[in-house]
Design an enzyme around this catalytic site. Structure first.
Site, PDB file in Angstrom:
ATOM      1  N   ILE A  71       0.828  -1.201   0.000  1.00 50.13           N
ATOM      2  CA  ILE A  71       0.000   0.000   0.000  1.00 50.13           C
ATOM      3  C   ILE A  71       0.867   1.258   0.000  1.00 50.13           C
ATOM      4  O   ILE A  71       1.993   1.251   0.486  1.00 50.13           O
ATOM      5  CB  ILE A  71      -0.973   0.003   1.208  1.00 50.13           C
ATOM      6  N   LEU A  83       7.093  -2.106  -7.638  1.00 48.17           N
ATOM      7  CA  LEU A  83       6.481  -0.779  -7.714  1.00 48.17           C
ATOM      8  C   LEU A  83       6.501  -0.102  -6.348  1.00 48.17           C
ATOM      9  O   LEU A  83       6.714   1.119  -6.253  1.00 48.17           O
ATOM     10  CB  LEU A  83       5.048  -0.882  -8.234  1.00 48.17           C
ATOM     11  N   LYS A  84       6.298  -0.881  -5.295  1.00 46.06           N
ATOM     12  CA  LYS A  84       6.325  -0.309  -3.943  1.00 46.06           C
ATOM     13  C   LYS A  84       7.694   0.306  -3.634  1.00 46.06           C
ATOM     14  O   LYS A  84       7.784   1.405  -3.087  1.00 46.06           O
ATOM     15  CB  LYS A  84       5.978  -1.394  -2.925  1.00 46.06           C
ATOM     16  N   LEU A  85       8.759  -0.397  -4.003  1.00 53.59           N
ATOM     17  CA  LEU A  85      10.094   0.139  -3.754  1.00 53.59           C
ATOM     18  C   LEU A  85      10.363   1.374  -4.609  1.00 53.59           C
ATOM     19  O   LEU A  85      11.005   2.328  -4.149  1.00 53.59           O
ATOM     20  CB  LEU A  85      11.147  -0.934  -4.036  1.00 53.59           C
TER      21      LEU A  85
END
Length: 327
Positions: free
Chosen positions: A126, A177-179
């Site tokens: 998230i 994508l979170k990183l």
């Protein structure tokens, strides 16, 4: 009322990239949530209070009980972890990892869980700070099994977040994508810290610089984190802790990282990581001497590194900022 919500496509137009899942059967899904920290507690609370899940549930005594009795198990943990039952499940179970983890770990977990019959795994990190979790305005990335993503997406929107980004079947993509997103935030924090410190040391004042930045680049992260910096609002108990920021930024830039694998490098993220390490050391020294203002500092406190380098007080912008013109 809950069924009407699920049957209204217009409500989710543009927010959930999946068709509506089948109507639930006679027995509603049992939902489990592991990791009730600063973010997890707010998300679990919103799930429990949502119209879709107003039938929810009780507390499990053990992690094994959680995995055994629940159909969908959410984990939102500060460190890499997963919970599985010792007994092979007799019905479909969906494990949903919502934390920030290295992408390769997602692949390892997927292979491990796939060895159990009827078990599915998706990554669903998230984007957003605790205030966004509180207001259920998080952005949610998802990758993994398509049917599982569809089921989970309609549980999470609008109960927990406002939008789902589908990254396909490869479970590593959502973690990647979170990183990337967290690296972008670290870069923003570092740029803000250096810019506001320069404004303060020059005699223009950090408030004036902040007003200009938010006028020409009114992004939510710039507005919220910049406000923390100019107001010295570094209480990590109500924000995102420095330790969490250090862990996330290290995942982006470390030697065996995303950048090295893809022949890219994030220099500003490396700088942000160093600033966080320096700030943590300054804060820990204050803890040892008993002079700290907060037991935990927010990641926005990385501005302390720039301030100290400029000869200013690390956590109090009202000290040592007088500029004397040389004749």
């Amino acid at each position: 009322m809950a069924s009407n919500l699920l049957q209204t496509p217009a409500l989710h137009a543009g927010t959930i990239p999946f068709s509506r899942p089948p109507t639930p059967g006679v027995h509603p899904l049992q939902i489990g949530f592991c990791g009730l920290g600063a973010m997890g507690y707010l998300m679990a609370r919103n799930l429990a209070n949502s119209l879709i899940l107003n039938r929810l549930s009780s507390f499990a005594d053990t992690l094994d009980q959680l995995a055994t009795e629940c159909d969908v198990i959410f984990t939102c943990l500060a460190n890499d972890a997963v919970v599985i039952s010792q007994s092979p499940p007799t019905k479909v179970k969906i494990f949903v990892e919502m934390g920030t983890n290295y992408p390769a770990l997602a692949g390892d977990l997927d292979r491990m869980l796939s060895s159990f019959p009827h078990t599915r795994f998706i990554t669903s990190p998230i984007f957003g700070a605790p205030p966004a979790a509180d207001k259920a305005t998080l952005v949610i990335a998802m990758s993994g099994d398509h049917r599982s993503k569809k089921e989970v997406a309609f549980l999470l929107v609008p109960a927990v977040g406002r939008k789902v980004i589908d990254l396909g079947e490869n479970v590593e993509k959502a973690s990647t994508l979170k990183l990337i997103g967290n690296g972008n935030l670290a870069a923003i924090l570092e740029l803000l810290a250096e810019t506001l410190t320069l404004g303060e040391k020059s005699g223009i004042g950090q408030q004036t610089v902040y007003d200009l930045i938010t006028e020409i680049m009114p992004a939510p992260a710039i507005i919220s984190y910049g406000k923390k910096m100019i107001n010295d609002s570094f209480d990590g108990s109500v924000g995102f802790s420095m330790d969490g920021g250090i862990k996330d930024s290290s995942l982006v830039y470390r030697r065996s990282d995303l950048g090295s694998l893809l022949d890219t490098h994030s220099f500003i993220v490396s700088n942000a990581h160093r600033s966080m390490i320096t700030t943590r050391a300054i804060h820990q020294a204050q803890v040892v001497s008993g002079t700290q203002q907060w037991d935990i500092v927010d990641e926005s406190a990385l501005i302390a590194s720039s301030r100290v380098a400029a000869g200013l007080d690390p956590f109090n912008s009202k000290k040592g900022t007088t500029v004397v013109r040389e004749e």
